[in-house]
Write an enzyme that holds these catalytic residues in place. Structure first.
Site, PDB file in Angstrom:
ATOM      1  N   ARG A   1      53.652  24.376  53.002  1.00 57.49           N
ATOM      2  CA  ARG A   1      52.459  23.532  53.209  1.00 57.49           C
ATOM      3  C   ARG A   1      52.726  22.682  54.446  1.00 57.49           C
ATOM      4  NH1 ARG A   1      50.883  18.419  52.053  1.00 57.49           N
ATOM      5  NH2 ARG A   1      48.706  18.092  51.442  1.00 57.49           N
TER       6      ARG A   1
ATOM      7  N   LYS B   1      57.501  15.037  56.808  1.00 64.13           N
ATOM      8  CA  LYS B   1      57.831  13.987  55.831  1.00 64.13           C
ATOM      9  C   LYS B   1      58.999  13.141  56.316  1.00 64.13           C
ATOM     10  CE  LYS B   1      55.549  15.815  51.807  1.00 64.13           C
ATOM     11  NZ  LYS B   1      55.603  16.549  50.550  1.00 64.13           N
TER      12      LYS B   1
END
Ligand code: PMM
Length: 271
Positions: free
Chosen positions: A252, A217
């Site tokens: 994740r 991210k």
């Protein structure tokens, strides 16, 4: 407590499989059934615990897709993976896709809106009787950037997650089917994400398994000045190693083996 017989003596690894043309890190890489199934089989061979299949990009500003389009992307992949024995989660905000995916062989619903995007979601999951990942966010993908305003991000995320948990319970979802996720990058600026990561103990106090999705991210780029998601891979693995000793349920992630190894190293170090 174990969910679907998954290990509870180490952090589990959820491998991301976006069957989309436009997800921020892997969009367009696996958007045919064959490519997606091959990627899933590779993740299984690397020891993935759950494969998280999504048919709609959640990145800020992403266009919504219809339930029909979403299902045409994910259902063939789920059906083909049935024989592999893999545990599959369906990453969707839409109740009809959640239901169709579970009926096709998925076992977990992963909802980045925690039931706020579709009024039918919580009741549908209650009827399906499957585990449910409730992730914190604010607004839809068009609005979330402007809603990243907090006085105290940790306490506000905990309060808002608690409210979603109460609603899920009231809708009939069993408490031992609930998993929570702070939703890193969703209606959060880089510093909000770091503040949450520095205070994972506060999330744990909610008393439910916690899933963390930091892989590749943009906020990781604030530590290493990396513009491209691929260039954030090593930073993602470093973060997994750092949180592996903090009692989180799972991560994740886009790559499986590096994260499995990081978790194994952290266990060796601390246990
Ligand atoms: N992040 C994305 C999508 N789905 N689900 C959960 N539970 N937690 C997350 O952090 C999360 C998610 C966005 O990342 P992607 O585009 O790589 O899938």
């Amino acid at each position: 407590m174990t969910i679907l017989g998954l290990p509870n003596d180490r952090m589990i690894v959820m491998g991301i499989l976006n069957v989309t043309p436009d997800s921020f890190a892997d969009g367009g890489r696996f958007n045919s059934t064959e490519l997606a199934v091959n990627r899933a089989l590779q993740m299984i061979s690397e020891g993935v615990d759950i494969i998280d299949i999504g048919g709609e990009s959640t990145r800020p500003g992403a266009a919504r897709v219809s339930a029909d389009e979403e299902q045409s992307r994910v259902l063939p992949v789920i059906e083909k993976l049935g024989a592999s024995g893999a545990i599959i989660s369906i990453d969707t905000k839409q109740a009809s896709t959640a239901k169709a995916a579970i009926e096709a062989g998925a076992q977990i619903v992963n909802d980045v809106s925690a039931g706020l995007a579709d009024d039918e979601m919580l009741r549908t999951v209650a009827l399906l009787g499957c585990p449910y990942i409730a992730m914190h966010s604010r607004g839809n993908s068009q609005e979330m950037v402007s809603l990243a305003v907090y006085r105290d991000v940790v306490s506000e995320v905990v309060t808002e997650l608690n409210a979603r948990v109460e609603e899920a319970l009231a809708s009939g979802i069993a408490r031992d089917h609930l998993i929570i996720d702070p939703g890193l990058g969703f209606a959060k600026e880089a510093e909000h994400n770091w503040e949450i990561l520095r205070n994972l103990a506060e999330l744990k106090k909610i008393g439910l398994p916690v899933l963390i999705g930091a892989s590749r991210k943009r906020f990781l780029g604030s530590a290493i000045n990396a513009q491209s998601p691929d260039d954030r891979e090593e930073a993602s693995v470093a973060l997994t190693a750092l949180i592996a000793g903090q009692g989180m349920w799972g991560v994740r992630v886009h790559s499986v083996k590096p994260h499995r190894d990081a978790i194994a190293v952290a266990r060796h170090m601390y246990e």
